[in-house]
Design an enzyme around this catalytic site. Structure first.
Site, PDB file in Angstrom:
ATOM      1  N   ASP A 207       0.825  -1.203   0.000  1.00 16.59           N
ATOM      2  CA  ASP A 207       0.000   0.000   0.000  1.00 16.59           C
ATOM      3  C   ASP A 207       0.869   1.267   0.000  1.00 16.59           C
ATOM      4  O   ASP A 207       1.864   1.333   0.718  1.00 16.59           O
ATOM      5  CB  ASP A 207      -0.865  -0.025   1.269  1.00 16.59           C
ATOM      6  CG  ASP A 207      -1.952   1.039   1.273  1.00 16.59           C
ATOM      7  OD1 ASP A 207      -2.828   0.998   0.408  1.00 16.59           O
ATOM      8  OD2 ASP A 207      -1.907   1.907   2.165  1.00 16.59           O
ATOM      9  N   GLU A 258      14.264 -15.489   0.797  1.00 14.94           N
ATOM     10  CA  GLU A 258      14.476 -16.568   1.770  1.00 14.94           C
ATOM     11  C   GLU A 258      13.539 -17.733   1.473  1.00 14.94           C
ATOM     12  O   GLU A 258      13.693 -18.827   1.989  1.00 14.94           O
ATOM     13  CB  GLU A 258      14.170 -16.074   3.200  1.00 14.94           C
ATOM     14  CG  GLU A 258      15.192 -15.112   3.760  1.00 14.94           C
ATOM     15  CD  GLU A 258      14.677 -14.384   5.009  1.00 14.94           C
ATOM     16  OE1 GLU A 258      13.625 -14.769   5.563  1.00 14.94           O
ATOM     17  OE2 GLU A 258      15.353 -13.422   5.431  1.00 14.94           O
TER      18      GLU A 258
HETATM   19  C1  GLC Z   1      -4.150   3.095  -0.673  1.00 11.75           C
HETATM   20  C2  GLC Z   1      -5.380   2.233  -0.597  1.00 11.75           C
HETATM   21  C3  GLC Z   1      -6.529   3.094  -0.178  1.00 11.75           C
HETATM   22  C4  GLC Z   1      -6.222   3.687   1.158  1.00 11.75           C
HETATM   23  C5  GLC Z   1      -4.883   4.426   1.157  1.00 11.75           C
HETATM   24  C6  GLC Z   1      -4.411   4.702   2.551  1.00 11.75           C
HETATM   25  O1  GLC Z   1      -4.233   4.052  -1.668  1.00 11.75           O
HETATM   26  O2  GLC Z   1      -5.583   1.573  -1.808  1.00 11.75           O
HETATM   27  O3  GLC Z   1      -7.727   2.378  -0.156  1.00 11.75           O
HETATM   28  O4  GLC Z   1      -7.224   4.588   1.524  1.00 11.75           O
HETATM   29  O5  GLC Z   1      -3.884   3.662   0.562  1.00 11.75           O
HETATM   30  O6  GLC Z   1      -4.017   3.521   3.184  1.00 11.75           O
END
Ligand code: GLC
Ligand code: CA
Length: 562
Positions: A207, A258
């Site tokens: 993310d 790993e």
């Molecule tokens: C990313 C995710 C989104 C979230 C953001 C903060 O863009 O896809 O859904 O709100 O990160 O974590």
């Protein structure tokens, strides 16, 4: 035939299906999808023909941002199940020949995370606060934020904690940014990667992969611009896409290696196309999302540029690229393509804009949207690299634009001071319809159940899985056929070459790919109003009926083999 995903580098040519767990399938009737729900629907996923599933966060979370506010990275939210449920789900997936990708959220934790609670308790200057980005406020008593940085969800990016310190949150107030210069933070995420790898995760989706490294030292904080632009990367940008972020991923690569086979990761990095490849290089994550396709309007030149950029990035990274039309953050593409297409305007933003106004300013043409969504799928599936599908697109779902304001969950759904309403991303996160005749379209297994966590519209009935199964012309059957052909003809070769086929004019995208049985597949998409003739060969699949003289009509794609 050897299944693609028995290969070590299966992820380079995969079809990955994104599960948004809370909206997939609810087995215990609380109105929230759960991990057991994924296990229960494994046959559906196998029949669809996907190589892998990626699960959006299912960890303990106060659910301020749909689970992207993680309170514990190494557990399952009790509302969604247990670690044993996860093990069972992973085993069922593997038995079905499906790989499992889990979501890692390293930029921020929930303010309910034990680290954040400890940071608050420990006070300014403590090692506990050093795991996050705390700074003293300006003004006599620290009553002003350290600078003017904004949260991407709107509002200030700093929050005071009452003792003169403020913490940085690039997203919601309840999502505190971690300090990636802190060695404990770095070690803990390696532990998390090993934890899920040991439990059967085959890969990771990272993310906001481009935000981890930040520069708060090289100049006084109040000398940075208030809103550093994500599209202007590099050392001059304190927050986004900084060069040091790559050290983190090189260290993660050691952890991935790993394992046997090595784990892979796909980074979510909304960076300029010229920078994507770094994240994807084989000594880092292996793959990165290419969002250019999702950003492009339904226009031949924009789509072609998006494809070229993806292929170029793949070549530079020495890996493959990814193709994305929809995910849990953007308006569903069947809806986007049914809205007016405005040249060069960031397409998904325009659609979001449409949502805000509750559909008032433009008309959504569903027939057109669905027709183009079909055409887009074949154009996308013919390409070399991995395709990421978002749950519900195989049913042809549209955005649910009219969720009542008081039912919305997305933190983006707030009113700003200017009176602008932001409706947010819930319209693509509505629980899936499985059975047309049930009150909640079969989303919850038990007959007596709580309402689905987001309200489903009446028109979902026509898109329910059972209704589409009964109709051989449905989007679902079309997806199944296309995925099967892709697996047999294209994925099975391992050959990622593509040749553009010119000569169709500027309203057509046409390219050729070598097939596993030694032939060539030509994919032709017609964006223009005039039907175009297809190359010689057998039409394997077409997104719309050809004209009586065998031509490809407007807004359609055909696969021709020879
Ligand atoms: C990313 C995710 C989104 C979230 C953001 C903060 O863009 O896809 O859904 O709100 O990160 O974590
Ligand atoms: Ca449930």
């Amino acid at each position: 035939m050897t299944r693609n995903n028995t290969r070590e580098d299966w992820w380079k040519q995969a079809v990955v299906y994104q599960v948004y767990p809370r909206s997939f399938y609810d087995t215990n009737g609380d109105g929230l999808g759960d991990i057991k729900g994924v296990t229960a629907r494994m046959d559906y996923l196998r029949e669809l023909g996907v190589d892998a599933i990626w699960l959006s966060p299912f960890y303990p979370s106060p659910l301020v941002d749909g689970g992207y506010d993680v309170a514990d990275y190494r557990d399952v939210d009790p509302r969604l199940g247990t670690l044993e449920d996860f093990d069972e789900m992973a085993a069922a997936a593997h038995a079905a020949g499906i790989k499992v990708v889990v979501d890692i959220v390293p930029n921020h934790t929930s303010t309910e995370h034990e680290w954040f609670k400890a940071a608050l308790a420990a006070g300014p200057g403590s090692p506990e606060r050093d795991r996050y980005v705390f700074r003293r406020g300006r003004g006599e008593h620290g009553e002003l934020p350290p600078n003017g940085w904004r949260s991407t969800f709107g509002g200030p990016g700093w929050e005071p904690v009452g003792d003169g310190d403020w913490y940085l949150h690039l997203f919601a107030v309840e999502q505190a940014d971690l300090n990636w210069k802190n060695p404990e933070v770095r070690e803990d995420f390696k532990k998390t990667l090993r934890f899920w790898s040991d439990r059967g995760a085959d890969g990771f989706r990272i993310d906001v992969a481009h935000a981890l490294a930040k520069d708060l030292e090289s100049r006084p904080l109040d000398e940075w611009p208030d809103d550093p632009d994500q599209d202007h990367p590099g050392a001059e940008n304190p927050l986004w896409d900084r060069p040091e972020v790559h050290e983190i991923y090189r260290a993660w690569r050691q952890v991935f290696n790993e394992y046997e086979p090595a784990r892979f990761a796909v980074g979510e990095a909304w960076v300029v196309p010229e920078h994507q490849w770094r994240y994807a290089s084989t000594d880092e994550l292996g793959q990165v999302f290419n969002f250019e396709l999702a950003k492009a309007n339904w226009m031949a030149d924009e789509m072609r540029r998006a494809i070229e950029e993806g292929l170029d990035s793949a070549e530079r990274s020495g890996s493959t690229t990814t193709w994305v039309l929809s995910n849990h953050d953007v308006v569903r593409h069947a809806t986007r393509y049914g809205l007016p297409q405005v040249k060069s305007a960031a397409h998904h933003q325009l659609a979001n804009d449409w949502l805000l106004r509750g559909g008032r300013s433009y008309h959504e043409d569903r027939e057109l949207g669905a027709r183009r969504a079909r055409a887009a799928l074949l154009m996308e599936l013919g390409l070399p690299g991995s395709v990421y599908l978002y749950q519900g697109e195989e049913l042809g779902l549209f955005e649910v634009a009219d969720i009542p304001w008081d039912a919305l969950e997305d933190p983006q759904a707030v009113m700003t001071a200017h009176g602008d309403a932001i409706k947010g991303r819930d319209g693509c996160r509505v629980p899936l319809p499985w059975e047309a005749e049930k009150d909640d379209f079969g989303f919850s297994a038990p007959a007596t159940h709580a309402p689905a966590h987001l309200p489903q519209p009446a028109w979902f009935a026509a898109y329910a899985v059972d209704a589409e199964e009964a109709d051989e012309h449905s989007m679902l059957h079309y997806y199944r056929r296309a995925l099967k052909l892709r697996a047999e003809l294209l994925t099975a070769t391992g050959d990622t070459s593509l040749t553009w086929t010119d000569g169709y004019g500027d309203q057509v995208i046409a390219y050729r790919r070598p097939t596993a049985d030694g032939r060539a597949l030509t994919c032709v998409t017609n964006f223009g109003p005039v039907p175009v003739g297809l190359p010689a060969g057998e039409v394997l699949l077409a997104s719309a009926e050809l004209s009586s003289d065998g031509k490809l009509p407007t807004d359609a794609t055909a696969w021709v083999i020879r």
